[in-house]
Each structure stands twice: as C-alpha cells, then as structure tokens.
Write an enzyme that holds these catalytic residues in place. Structure first.
Site, PDB file in Angstrom:
ATOM      1  N   GLY A  54     -16.256  -0.007  -4.434  1.00 36.97           N
ATOM      2  CA  GLY A  54     -17.291  -0.105  -5.001  1.00 36.97           C
ATOM      3  C   GLY A  54     -17.868   0.933  -6.026  1.00 36.97           C
ATOM      4  O   GLY A  54     -19.005   0.716  -6.483  1.00 36.97           O
ATOM      5  N   PHE A  69       0.858  -8.558  -0.232  1.00 34.36           N
ATOM      6  CA  PHE A  69       1.742  -7.404  -0.572  1.00 34.36           C
ATOM      7  C   PHE A  69       3.254  -7.852  -1.309  1.00 34.36           C
ATOM      8  O   PHE A  69       4.164  -7.616  -0.938  1.00 34.36           O
ATOM      9  CB  PHE A  69       2.294  -7.043   0.935  1.00 34.36           C
ATOM     10  CG  PHE A  69       1.610  -6.077   1.622  1.00 34.36           C
ATOM     11  CD1 PHE A  69       0.223  -5.688   1.138  1.00 34.36           C
ATOM     12  CD2 PHE A  69       1.681  -5.860   3.050  1.00 34.36           C
ATOM     13  CE1 PHE A  69      -0.534  -4.780   2.131  1.00 34.36           C
ATOM     14  CE2 PHE A  69       0.743  -5.082   3.768  1.00 34.36           C
ATOM     15  CZ  PHE A  69      -0.257  -4.630   3.213  1.00 34.36           C
ATOM     16  N   LYS A  78       1.903  -1.492  -7.688  1.00 32.65           N
ATOM     17  CA  LYS A  78       2.485  -1.905  -6.394  1.00 32.65           C
ATOM     18  C   LYS A  78       3.937  -1.197  -6.173  1.00 32.65           C
ATOM     19  O   LYS A  78       4.494  -0.806  -5.265  1.00 32.65           O
ATOM     20  CB  LYS A  78       2.756  -3.313  -6.076  1.00 32.65           C
ATOM     21  CG  LYS A  78       1.225  -3.800  -5.837  1.00 32.65           C
ATOM     22  CD  LYS A  78       1.320  -5.543  -5.470  1.00 32.65           C
ATOM     23  CE  LYS A  78      -0.164  -5.958  -5.393  1.00 32.65           C
ATOM     24  NZ  LYS A  78      -0.802  -5.642  -4.320  1.00 32.65           N
ATOM     25  N   ASN A 108      -4.443  -9.872   4.069  1.00 33.04           N
ATOM     26  CA  ASN A 108      -3.758 -10.888   3.544  1.00 33.04           C
ATOM     27  C   ASN A 108      -2.550 -11.039   4.215  1.00 33.04           C
ATOM     28  O   ASN A 108      -1.348 -11.916   3.722  1.00 33.04           O
ATOM     29  CB  ASN A 108      -3.679 -10.795   1.979  1.00 33.04           C
ATOM     30  CG  ASN A 108      -4.954 -10.898   1.386  1.00 33.04           C
ATOM     31  OD1 ASN A 108      -5.524 -11.694   1.633  1.00 33.04           O
ATOM     32  ND2 ASN A 108      -5.376  -9.868   0.391  1.00 33.04           N
ATOM     33  N   THR A 109      -1.950 -10.222   4.969  1.00 31.87           N
ATOM     34  CA  THR A 109      -0.813 -10.333   5.719  1.00 31.87           C
ATOM     35  C   THR A 109      -1.252 -10.607   7.466  1.00 31.87           C
ATOM     36  O   THR A 109      -1.800 -10.090   7.942  1.00 31.87           O
ATOM     37  CB  THR A 109      -0.018  -9.020   5.916  1.00 31.87           C
ATOM     38  OG1 THR A 109       0.347  -8.820   4.441  1.00 31.87           O
ATOM     39  CG2 THR A 109       1.344  -9.224   6.750  1.00 31.87           C
ATOM     40  N   ALA A 134      -4.496   2.277  -4.047  1.00 27.37           N
ATOM     41  CA  ALA A 134      -3.359   1.375  -3.909  1.00 27.37           C
ATOM     42  C   ALA A 134      -3.433  -0.066  -4.421  1.00 27.37           C
ATOM     43  O   ALA A 134      -4.743  -0.451  -4.195  1.00 27.37           O
ATOM     44  CB  ALA A 134      -2.533   1.764  -2.524  1.00 27.37           C
ATOM     45  N   GLY A 135      -2.401  -0.839  -4.792  1.00 30.29           N
ATOM     46  CA  GLY A 135      -2.732  -1.968  -5.135  1.00 30.29           C
ATOM     47  C   GLY A 135      -2.638  -2.440  -6.736  1.00 30.29           C
ATOM     48  O   GLY A 135      -2.209  -3.439  -7.000  1.00 30.29           O
ATOM     49  N   LYS A 150      -5.281   3.691   6.429  1.00 29.80           N
ATOM     50  CA  LYS A 150      -6.322   2.915   5.686  1.00 29.80           C
ATOM     51  C   LYS A 150      -6.814   1.779   6.551  1.00 29.80           C
ATOM     52  O   LYS A 150      -6.282   0.940   6.936  1.00 29.80           O
ATOM     53  CB  LYS A 150      -5.636   2.391   4.328  1.00 29.80           C
ATOM     54  CG  LYS A 150      -6.709   1.763   3.449  1.00 29.80           C
ATOM     55  CD  LYS A 150      -6.218   1.380   1.948  1.00 29.80           C
ATOM     56  CE  LYS A 150      -7.113   0.978   1.065  1.00 29.80           C
ATOM     57  NZ  LYS A 150      -6.686   0.674  -0.167  1.00 29.80           N
ATOM     58  N   ASN A 198       1.855   4.303  -0.629  1.00 33.32           N
ATOM     59  CA  ASN A 198       1.126   3.515   0.624  1.00 33.32           C
ATOM     60  C   ASN A 198       1.953   2.342   1.055  1.00 33.32           C
ATOM     61  O   ASN A 198       2.737   1.641   0.306  1.00 33.32           O
ATOM     62  CB  ASN A 198      -0.246   2.489  -0.151  1.00 33.32           C
ATOM     63  CG  ASN A 198      -0.853   1.543   0.750  1.00 33.32           C
ATOM     64  OD1 ASN A 198      -0.392   0.752   1.220  1.00 33.32           O
ATOM     65  ND2 ASN A 198      -2.146   2.252   0.918  1.00 33.32           N
ATOM     66  N   ASN A 240      -9.003 -11.087  -3.816  1.00 31.03           N
ATOM     67  CA  ASN A 240      -7.517 -11.134  -3.754  1.00 31.03           C
ATOM     68  C   ASN A 240      -6.880 -11.913  -2.518  1.00 31.03           C
ATOM     69  O   ASN A 240      -7.102 -11.179  -1.412  1.00 31.03           O
ATOM     70  CB  ASN A 240      -6.945  -9.719  -4.331  1.00 31.03           C
ATOM     71  CG  ASN A 240      -6.433  -8.813  -3.194  1.00 31.03           C
ATOM     72  OD1 ASN A 240      -5.263  -8.997  -2.478  1.00 31.03           O
ATOM     73  ND2 ASN A 240      -7.341  -7.997  -2.921  1.00 31.03           N
ATOM     74  N   TYR A 279     -10.655   1.058  -7.909  1.00 29.10           N
ATOM     75  CA  TYR A 279      -9.799  -0.070  -7.976  1.00 29.10           C
ATOM     76  C   TYR A 279     -10.587  -1.050  -9.009  1.00 29.10           C
ATOM     77  O   TYR A 279     -10.472  -1.159 -10.156  1.00 29.10           O
ATOM     78  CB  TYR A 279      -9.149  -0.863  -6.849  1.00 29.10           C
ATOM     79  CG  TYR A 279      -8.058  -1.874  -6.993  1.00 29.10           C
ATOM     80  CD1 TYR A 279      -8.440  -3.053  -7.467  1.00 29.10           C
ATOM     81  CD2 TYR A 279      -6.890  -1.462  -6.907  1.00 29.10           C
ATOM     82  CE1 TYR A 279      -7.549  -3.996  -8.240  1.00 29.10           C
ATOM     83  CE2 TYR A 279      -5.856  -2.679  -7.168  1.00 29.10           C
ATOM     84  CZ  TYR A 279      -6.254  -3.790  -7.808  1.00 29.10           C
ATOM     85  OH  TYR A 279      -5.412  -4.695  -7.981  1.00 29.10           O
ATOM     86  N   SER A 298      -4.944  -4.606   5.409  1.00 28.44           N
ATOM     87  CA  SER A 298      -4.991  -5.782   4.302  1.00 28.44           C
ATOM     88  C   SER A 298      -5.195  -7.106   5.039  1.00 28.44           C
ATOM     89  O   SER A 298      -4.509  -7.440   6.191  1.00 28.44           O
ATOM     90  CB  SER A 298      -3.662  -5.737   3.553  1.00 28.44           C
ATOM     91  OG  SER A 298      -3.943  -7.165   2.887  1.00 28.44           O
ATOM     92  N   ASN A 307     -10.607  -0.681   3.113  1.00 30.41           N
ATOM     93  CA  ASN A 307      -9.823  -1.823   2.386  1.00 30.41           C
ATOM     94  C   ASN A 307     -10.923  -2.866   2.014  1.00 30.41           C
ATOM     95  O   ASN A 307     -12.214  -2.483   2.219  1.00 30.41           O
ATOM     96  CB  ASN A 307      -8.895  -2.224   3.343  1.00 30.41           C
ATOM     97  CG  ASN A 307      -7.432  -2.856   2.362  1.00 30.41           C
ATOM     98  OD1 ASN A 307      -7.734  -3.429   1.598  1.00 30.41           O
ATOM     99  ND2 ASN A 307      -6.288  -2.446   2.861  1.00 30.41           N
ATOM    100  N   THR A 308     -10.516  -3.923   1.664  1.00 29.55           N
ATOM    101  CA  THR A 308     -11.379  -4.938   1.179  1.00 29.55           C
ATOM    102  C   THR A 308     -11.792  -5.793   2.442  1.00 29.55           C
ATOM    103  O   THR A 308     -11.470  -5.339   3.632  1.00 29.55           O
ATOM    104  CB  THR A 308     -10.457  -6.127   0.519  1.00 29.55           C
ATOM    105  OG1 THR A 308      -9.443  -6.681   1.256  1.00 29.55           O
ATOM    106  CG2 THR A 308      -9.956  -5.359  -0.910  1.00 29.55           C
ATOM    107  N   ASN A 366      -0.847   1.472   5.600  1.00 30.83           N
ATOM    108  CA  ASN A 366      -1.764   0.238   5.247  1.00 30.83           C
ATOM    109  C   ASN A 366      -1.691  -0.763   6.558  1.00 30.83           C
ATOM    110  O   ASN A 366      -0.734  -1.305   6.873  1.00 30.83           O
ATOM    111  CB  ASN A 366      -1.542  -0.486   4.122  1.00 30.83           C
ATOM    112  CG  ASN A 366      -2.562  -1.483   3.725  1.00 30.83           C
ATOM    113  OD1 ASN A 366      -3.542  -1.758   4.548  1.00 30.83           O
ATOM    114  ND2 ASN A 366      -2.563  -1.789   2.624  1.00 30.83           N
TER     115      ASN A 366
END
Length: 342
Positions: free
Chosen positions: A283, A113, A64, A174-175, A60-61, A203, A138, A109, A304, A172, A232-233, A169
C-alpha cells in the site's frame, strides 16, 4: 516514447495484464527513460552487503522472469526484486487473472506464479548489471509436482551466485497449499535444507494469526534467516471496497493492504527484538506511507501496486518527500528512523 505523464493514462485503458506486458517490453528495450537526478544522501542505506542509494525497492511479481531488471534499475529504485521463479515453466492460472480496483487504489491478482522457469531466469540474471542494480531473487514452487523441502533449496542454490539476496515466497494465495508452508514445522523443514552465502528472507502473508507470526519469527531466527518481507497480498476483503471487481478471487494489494500490513510489521519488529531485518511492503503510494513502514520497523520498503498505478513518476516523489520527512523529524539517516515509532 511518450512521457510517463501521458503514457500512464493510456496504459490504464488497456487490459491490466496487457498493459503490464507492454511496460515490461518497454523497460527491457530501454524505452522507459531513466532517473538521472542524484538521490538525497540522507536516503543512503546499507543492506545485503551493498550500499543502496535509497531504501525504496520494487517488489517481486512485476518482473517475474528478470527480463527487464536493468531498465527497472535505471528508474531510480534502490533495489529490484525479480521473480517469483519456479523450477519448471508454468502458464499460471486462466485469464482474466489481474483486476484493477481503481476506486480503491488496489489490485486483485490470481496470476499463479506464471513464469518461464529457472533456466530462463538464470540466463536473464546473467545479463543484469550488478554494479548498478542491487538485485533480489524471489523463489517459489510449481503448482504441480512440487516438493518444497527439495525445491526451495535447489532454487536458492541456483540463484545465489547471481543475486544480492534471496526471498523464499511461501505466502502467495494463488498456489494451492503454499500458505500452509508458513506453519512452524513445514517452514523449519524447508529452512533446514537451505544454506546460502547471501542473505535469505521469507515473505509472509498479512493474514497470519498472531500465534502464527510468532512461530514464523521463532523459526526464522533459529535457522539464521536474515529477515522477513511483510507482507504479501491479502485474501481479506474489507467492507470499504467499492470496485465491482471486489469479489474476484485472488490476493488484494494496494491501499487497503497498507494498514494491516503495517500493523503486522510493527508487531513483528517488537517480537524479533533486533534479531531480524524487515522489508515493508503493502500500500505504499506516498512519502508518508514509506515513512510509516520505516517507523514501524522496516529497514527497506517495496512498491508494486502504487508503481503500477502511478508509473516511474512515483519514485522521485517518494524519495524527495521521504528525505524531507526524515529531516523534519530530526533523523540523520534512514537507519535512525527504523522502528522509532514502535
């Protein structure tokens, strides 16, 4: 249309987000070509009640809004996961928010979202050729005005008729506050409201503590979750990073994520004791990477960053190489190799 071998170097000269948007447009319009070579039978995998031609999926990502799923399916992925989608449209974080760490074969990143919302997502899902594409959806929550215990079940109910599996999810970076939902109490509250005829995955972040991972697995098993996507990241910044963008805020993906995400996958596989299915992400850019995830306990793997750097040419390389490696180690199929290295 230029062949990928010529197109990818040109795309890397563009701003990362611009290049990504152009790639999606090309895929949506059917301009990205197709992989017509049959997959090696050793790669055939059973998952989500479907027969997958191979265990290599797109994370995902990348898409989107599920706008280019059919085009992505033609590239040779075994499955494609669209999203993350939120109930309401949102623009995401201010630009720039996507950075290539070329020296490190990585990306940072902080997209946040950004998506067109559930209604557009559902319209696009209805156009997916489900006979040809094994599809995951997702789902996540909006930055503002969200009620996770209400919104996640609503999203799952909405996308379930259109997908082969659904991913929750909660990882992330970033939220704001999203990763807090990985706590035992919050995750249990969310999952208790979800009832889906389709397999549900959660995830998780690679930055979870060992106790946190154990708690997530316990809650997932208790609430009938099919499996976990690891991972995830990461918000970690290894000292080995060389890129001038290494200090940017956001989630780090790509080569530096491979070792920690694979180690977490192996721990999770042991802790679950056969009660969960795992999808390995983080990776993967070579056949050996995909095999390592499978040996650590992943039934499937996802790409990804490696795909963003190498383009469609990565897929046949991964599939051919993975088939050779499986045979060299004496496995008759992917399932036999799952967890064999733990």
């Amino acid at each position: 249309m230029l062949p990928p071998s010529l197109l990818m170097p040109l795309m890397r000269r563009l701003d990362p987000e611009t290049a990504h948007d152009l790639s999606l447009t090309a895929l949506r319009l059917g301009l990205a070509g197709a992989d017509t070579t049959p997959d090696d039978p050793i790669l055939e995998t059973q998952a989500f009640g479907r027969t997958l031609k191979n265990p290599i999926g797109l994370a995902a990502g990348f898409d989107k809004n599920a706008a280019a799923v059919n085009g992505l399916g033609r590239l040779g992925f075994g499955f494609v996961e669209a999203g993350t989608v939120t109930l309401r449209p949102q623009p995401g974080n201010p630009k720039p928010r996507l950075f290539r760490l070329t020296e490190d074969k990585a990306v940072i990143n902080r997209m946040g979202f950004n998506n067109e919302g559930l209604d557009v997502f559902l319209e696009n899902l209805e156009r997916v050729d489900r006979r040809r594409v094994v599809l995951g959806a997702n789902v996540g929550i909006n930055k503002e005005g969200a009620d996770p215990e209400r919104d996640y079940p609503t999203l799952v109910n909405a996308v379930s008729p259109h997908a082969d599996y659904i991913t929750i999810n909660i990882s992330s970076p970033n939220t704001p506050g999203l990763r807090d939902l990985q706590s035992e109490q919050r995750l249990a509250a969310i999952l208790s409201g979800i009832s889906s005829p389709k397999p549900v995955f959660v995830k998780i972040a690679p930055d979870l503590s060992e106790d946190g991972l154990e708690a997530v697995i316990s809650v997932a098993v208790q609430h009938g979750v099919t499996g976990l996507i690891i991972s995830n990241t990461t918000i970690a910044r290894p000292a080995t990073l060389k890129s001038p963008f290494r200090g940017e805020t956001g989630g780090l993906s790509g080569a530096p994520l491979f070792a920690p995400s694979t180690a977490m996958l192996a721990r999770a596989y042991k802790l679950a004791g056969g009660r969960l299915m795992f999808i390995g992400a983080g990776g993967i850019s070579a056949p050996e990477d995909a095999l390592a995830k499978i040996l650590a306990g992943a039934s499937l793997v996802q790409l990804y960053t490696g795909f963003a750097y190498q383009g469609p040419a990565l897929l046949p390389k991964l599939k051919t190489g993975l088939a050779v490696l499986l045979r060299t180690l004496g496995f008759a199929n992917v399932a036999q190799a799952v967890g064999a290295g733990t």
